[in-house]
Design a protein around this motif. Structure first.
Motif, PDB file in Angstrom:
ATOM      1  N   ASP A 145       0.800  -1.226   0.000  1.00  0.00           N
ATOM      2  CA  ASP A 145       0.000   0.000   0.000  1.00  0.00           C
ATOM      3  C   ASP A 145       0.830   1.272   0.000  1.00  0.00           C
ATOM      4  N   ALA A 146       2.150   1.134   0.036  1.00  0.00           N
ATOM      5  CA  ALA A 146       3.001   2.324  -0.073  1.00  0.00           C
ATOM      6  C   ALA A 146       2.801   3.026  -1.414  1.00  0.00           C
ATOM      7  N   VAL A 147       2.309   2.298  -2.437  1.00  0.00           N
ATOM      8  CA  VAL A 147       2.060   2.945  -3.729  1.00  0.00           C
ATOM      9  C   VAL A 147       1.006   4.037  -3.609  1.00  0.00           C
ATOM     10  N   LEU A 148       0.166   3.950  -2.566  1.00  0.00           N
ATOM     11  CA  LEU A 148      -0.877   4.967  -2.382  1.00  0.00           C
ATOM     12  C   LEU A 148      -0.288   6.324  -2.029  1.00  0.00           C
ATOM     13  N   GLN A 149       0.952   6.331  -1.557  1.00  0.00           N
ATOM     14  CA  GLN A 149       1.612   7.614  -1.304  1.00  0.00           C
ATOM     15  C   GLN A 149       1.810   8.391  -2.603  1.00  0.00           C
ATOM     16  N   LEU A 150       2.071   7.662  -3.680  1.00  0.00           N
ATOM     17  CA  LEU A 150       2.261   8.296  -4.982  1.00  0.00           C
ATOM     18  C   LEU A 150       0.937   8.513  -5.696  1.00  0.00           C
ATOM     19  N   GLU A 151       0.059   7.524  -5.623  1.00  0.00           N
ATOM     20  CA  GLU A 151      -1.200   7.614  -6.354  1.00  0.00           C
ATOM     21  C   GLU A 151      -2.334   7.061  -5.494  1.00  0.00           C
ATOM     22  N   PRO A 152      -3.024   7.949  -4.770  1.00  0.00           N
ATOM     23  CA  PRO A 152      -4.070   7.510  -3.827  1.00  0.00           C
ATOM     24  C   PRO A 152      -5.323   6.940  -4.485  1.00  0.00           C
ATOM     25  N   THR A 153      -5.451   7.042  -5.808  1.00  0.00           N
ATOM     26  CA  THR A 153      -6.627   6.477  -6.455  1.00  0.00           C
ATOM     27  C   THR A 153      -6.502   4.969  -6.683  1.00  0.00           C
ATOM     28  N   LEU A 154      -5.318   4.396  -6.400  1.00  0.00           N
ATOM     29  CA  LEU A 154      -5.136   2.958  -6.553  1.00  0.00           C
ATOM     30  C   LEU A 154      -5.850   2.197  -5.438  1.00  0.00           C
ATOM     31  N   ARG A 155      -6.201   0.959  -5.722  1.00  0.00           N
ATOM     32  CA  ARG A 155      -6.847   0.107  -4.727  1.00  0.00           C
ATOM     33  C   ARG A 155      -5.856  -0.339  -3.654  1.00  0.00           C
ATOM     34  N   ASP A 156      -6.402  -0.740  -2.502  1.00  0.00           N
ATOM     35  CA  ASP A 156      -5.589  -1.343  -1.463  1.00  0.00           C
ATOM     36  C   ASP A 156      -5.157  -2.744  -1.890  1.00  0.00           C
ATOM     37  N   SER A 157      -4.184  -3.275  -1.169  1.00  0.00           N
ATOM     38  CA  SER A 157      -3.775  -4.673  -1.274  1.00  0.00           C
ATOM     39  C   SER A 157      -3.127  -5.033  -2.609  1.00  0.00           C
ATOM     40  N   LEU A 158      -2.568  -4.074  -3.312  1.00  0.00           N
ATOM     41  CA  LEU A 158      -1.744  -4.384  -4.478  1.00  0.00           C
ATOM     42  C   LEU A 158      -0.377  -4.867  -4.002  1.00  0.00           C
ATOM     43  N   ALA A 159       0.331  -5.590  -4.868  1.00  0.00           N
ATOM     44  CA  ALA A 159       1.643  -6.116  -4.477  1.00  0.00           C
ATOM     45  C   ALA A 159       2.660  -4.995  -4.281  1.00  0.00           C
ATOM     46  N   GLY A 160       2.541  -3.938  -5.083  1.00  0.00           N
ATOM     47  CA  GLY A 160       3.472  -2.823  -4.989  1.00  0.00           C
ATOM     48  C   GLY A 160       3.702  -2.179  -6.337  1.00  0.00           C
ATOM     49  N   GLY A 161       4.714  -1.331  -6.400  1.00  0.00           N
ATOM     50  CA  GLY A 161       4.985  -0.631  -7.646  1.00  0.00           C
ATOM     51  C   GLY A 161       6.427  -0.159  -7.716  1.00  0.00           C
ATOM     52  N   TRP A 162       6.883   0.069  -8.933  1.00  0.00           N
ATOM     53  CA  TRP A 162       8.211   0.639  -9.199  1.00  0.00           C
ATOM     54  C   TRP A 162       8.016   1.962  -9.911  1.00  0.00           C
ATOM     55  N   HIS A 163       8.629   3.003  -9.362  1.00  0.00           N
ATOM     56  CA  HIS A 163       8.425   4.359  -9.870  1.00  0.00           C
ATOM     57  C   HIS A 163       9.700   4.882 -10.524  1.00  0.00           C
ATOM     58  N   PHE A 164       9.551   5.382 -11.759  1.00  0.00           N
ATOM     59  CA  PHE A 164      10.656   6.014 -12.495  1.00  0.00           C
ATOM     60  C   PHE A 164      10.446   7.530 -12.437  1.00  0.00           C
ATOM     61  N   PRO A 165      11.124   8.230 -11.542  1.00  0.00           N
ATOM     62  CA  PRO A 165      10.852   9.655 -11.348  1.00  0.00           C
ATOM     63  C   PRO A 165      11.275  10.549 -12.509  1.00  0.00           C
ATOM     64  N   ASP A 166      12.161  10.075 -13.385  1.00  0.00           N
ATOM     65  CA  ASP A 166      12.650  10.914 -14.476  1.00  0.00           C
ATOM     66  C   ASP A 166      11.821  10.785 -15.753  1.00  0.00           C
ATOM     67  N   ASP A 167      10.815   9.911 -15.755  1.00  0.00           N
ATOM     68  CA  ASP A 167       9.896   9.848 -16.889  1.00  0.00           C
ATOM     69  C   ASP A 167       8.936  11.033 -16.844  1.00  0.00           C
ATOM     70  N   ALA A 168       8.349  11.342 -17.977  1.00  0.00           N
ATOM     71  CA  ALA A 168       7.402  12.447 -18.078  1.00  0.00           C
ATOM     72  C   ALA A 168       6.283  12.039 -19.029  1.00  0.00           C
ATOM     73  N   HIS A 169       5.315  12.928 -19.215  1.00  0.00           N
ATOM     74  CA  HIS A 169       4.269  12.640 -20.192  1.00  0.00           C
ATOM     75  C   HIS A 169       3.711  13.947 -20.732  1.00  0.00           C
ATOM     76  N   LEU A 170       3.054  13.841 -21.888  1.00  0.00           N
ATOM     77  CA  LEU A 170       2.457  14.996 -22.544  1.00  0.00           C
ATOM     78  C   LEU A 170       1.244  14.544 -23.358  1.00  0.00           C
ATOM     79  N   ASP A 171       0.568  15.512 -23.942  1.00  0.00           N
ATOM     80  CA  ASP A 171      -0.565  15.237 -24.816  1.00  0.00           C
ATOM     81  C   ASP A 171      -0.031  15.082 -26.238  1.00  0.00           C
ATOM     82  N   PRO A 172      -0.103  13.878 -26.817  1.00  0.00           N
ATOM     83  CA  PRO A 172       0.476  13.669 -28.153  1.00  0.00           C
ATOM     84  C   PRO A 172      -0.090  14.597 -29.215  1.00  0.00           C
ATOM     85  N   SER A 173      -1.394  14.827 -29.204  1.00  0.00           N
ATOM     86  CA  SER A 173      -1.992  15.696 -30.219  1.00  0.00           C
ATOM     87  C   SER A 173      -1.489  17.127 -30.088  1.00  0.00           C
ATOM     88  N   ALA A 174      -1.312  17.575 -28.843  1.00  0.00           N
ATOM     89  CA  ALA A 174      -0.794  18.929 -28.626  1.00  0.00           C
ATOM     90  C   ALA A 174       0.642  19.047 -29.108  1.00  0.00           C
TER      91      ALA A 174
END
Length: 417
Positions: free
Chosen positions: A174-203
């Motif tokens: 549940d530590a993943v909820l610190q990054l994204e609180p909309t996730l469900r409880d009881s997931l195994a976990g997550g790996w976070h890449f802080p240097d990735d980014a995102h944008l709107d492709p059409s824009a």
């Protein structure tokens, strides 16, 4: 080649537009031809990840076995329509051949070079256009339901840190909820890449189009190419389906998943096939995740796009098929419901399907035609076209202009097949 040489770029997706952008900035008179509208192909509906984390190609050791496992799973991320298709089966054999440790390592290094250069270029580009592009630097969170798969990724994480200097952080349970609180409880976990980014492709495509025009470039939509005309050792002109002959000093083919049909004319083999992907975009992002996510068990991605919200992915090897079966869109939604505690938006949604240009060795073709010295190819970026577009375009432009390449072009050469 002089700085004012005319160049025709065939294909107005993200690779074609970045190539034209670099050529225009170098002083070339550029014309971009697209058979439909700029960015209407694989560039428009993807998830917009700018992901230096995606250094590993699909052709990993064990990928064939894992692929068969995914195909056997109902609603799995990978599916192949049963049919007699020599091109497809030839591609699959080549793919299997590259699923070895040496090719995997070499392809990872070459992908890393493209992704690292592109991430730097995006940083500069976004500094001027962040709001227009919906540019966000919230990283990328890979989420796991399977404890075994989550723990197994520790070895990959160590390799990514050690060999490529990537930053990534482990979040157990549940530590993943610190990054994204909309996730469900009881997931195994997550790996976070802080240097990735995102944008709107059409824009992004709209901004590139604007700047190409500002530099004197010409955009021609609804202009499909019927044939290439090679005379001696040069490509002299292209003919449109409307019967028009267009000439230039140099040509760049950035035709994505359909680049293979020009290989024979250009004296090379371009074994690219369409890997059909899907997405669904919701007009209302209220209450939705703020962090880009990949649900690793299903290989489904989530992207917040300002006021809208997109779910995408899956891979179908169906040939040149643009249909959108409702069942595939429902699979995307089902995965989101299994991972998110919030309800999906009830506002209007837009379903999309596009062809990712898939190469059997996980690397694009960027290089000069063996037959026509003034013809170049920049195609086959697979699922990292958006993330590797700036460096691919810069390398293609450098080869056209005869400038010193900013990356070693050898891994992407056309002659490797």
């Amino acid at each position: 080649m002089s700085a004012r040489s005319d160049v025709i770029v065939i294909g107005g997706g993200v690779i074609g537009c970045w190539t034209a952008w670099h050529l225009a900035r170098a002083g070339c008179a550029v014309t971009v031809l697209d058979r439909d509208q700029i960015g209407s192909g694989a560039s428009s509906g993807n998830c917009g990840f700018i992901c230096p984390s995606h250094v590993h190609p699909l052709c990993a050791p064990g990928a064939v076995t894992n692929g068969l496992r995914m195909m056997a799973k109902f609603g799995g991320a990978l599916s192949i329509t049963p049919r007699w298709d020599p091109v497809l089966w030839g591609w699959l054999l080549r793919f299997a051949k590259h699923c070895n440790a040496a090719d995997f390592r070499n392809a990872s290094s070459a992908r890393h070079a493209l992704l690292k250069s592109s991430r730097s270029q995006y940083q500069t580009f976004a500094a001027r256009h962040a709001s227009q592009l919906q540019w966000q630097e919230r990283g990328l969170l890979m989420v796991y339901r399977s404890v075994r798969d989550f723990e197994t990724y520790e070895q990959t994480a160590s390799q990514l840190r050690g060999e490529f200097g990537l930053r990534l952080d482990r979040y157990d349970g549940d530590a993943v909820l610190q990054l994204e609180p909309t996730l469900r409880d009881s997931l195994a976990g997550g790996w976070h890449f802080p240097d990735d980014a995102h944008l709107d492709p059409s824009a992004l495509l709209a901004q590139l189009r604007h700047e190409i025009g500002e530099s004197g470039g010409v955009i021609r939509e609804q202009t499909a190419i019927e044939s290439l005309h090679v005379d001696g050792a040069a490509l002299t002109s292209v003919q449109t389906t409307g019967g028009e002959r267009l000439s230039a000093d140099a040509f760049v083919l950035a035709t994505g998943a359909e680049a293979s049909k020009w290989g024979r004319t250009l004296g090379c083999r371009i074994p690219v096939i369409p890997g059909k992907g899907y997405s669904v975009t919701f007009a209302d992002a209220t209450g939705m995740p703020k962090t880009p996510l990949i649900f690793e068990d299903d290989h489904v991605a989530v992207t917040p796009l300002g006021d809208s919200f997109r779910i995408g992915s899956t891979m179908q090897l169906t040939g040149l098929d643009r249909s959108i079966p409702p069942s595939r869109i429902e699979l995307l939604k089902r995965s989101a419901r299994q991972h998110l505690r919030v309800e999906l938006p009830k506002a209007s949604e837009l379903a999309w399907a596009g062809w990712r240009p898939m190469m059997p060795d996980g690397l694009p073709c960027i290089g000069r035609s063996p037959r026509a010295a003034n013809a170049f190819v920049a195609a086959g970026n697979g699922m990292i076209g958006m993330a590797s577009g700036p460096a691919t375009g810069q390398l293609a432009a450098e080869l056209v202009l005869g400038n010193e390449p900013h990356l070693d072009p050898t891994p992407y050469r056309l002659g490797r097949f």
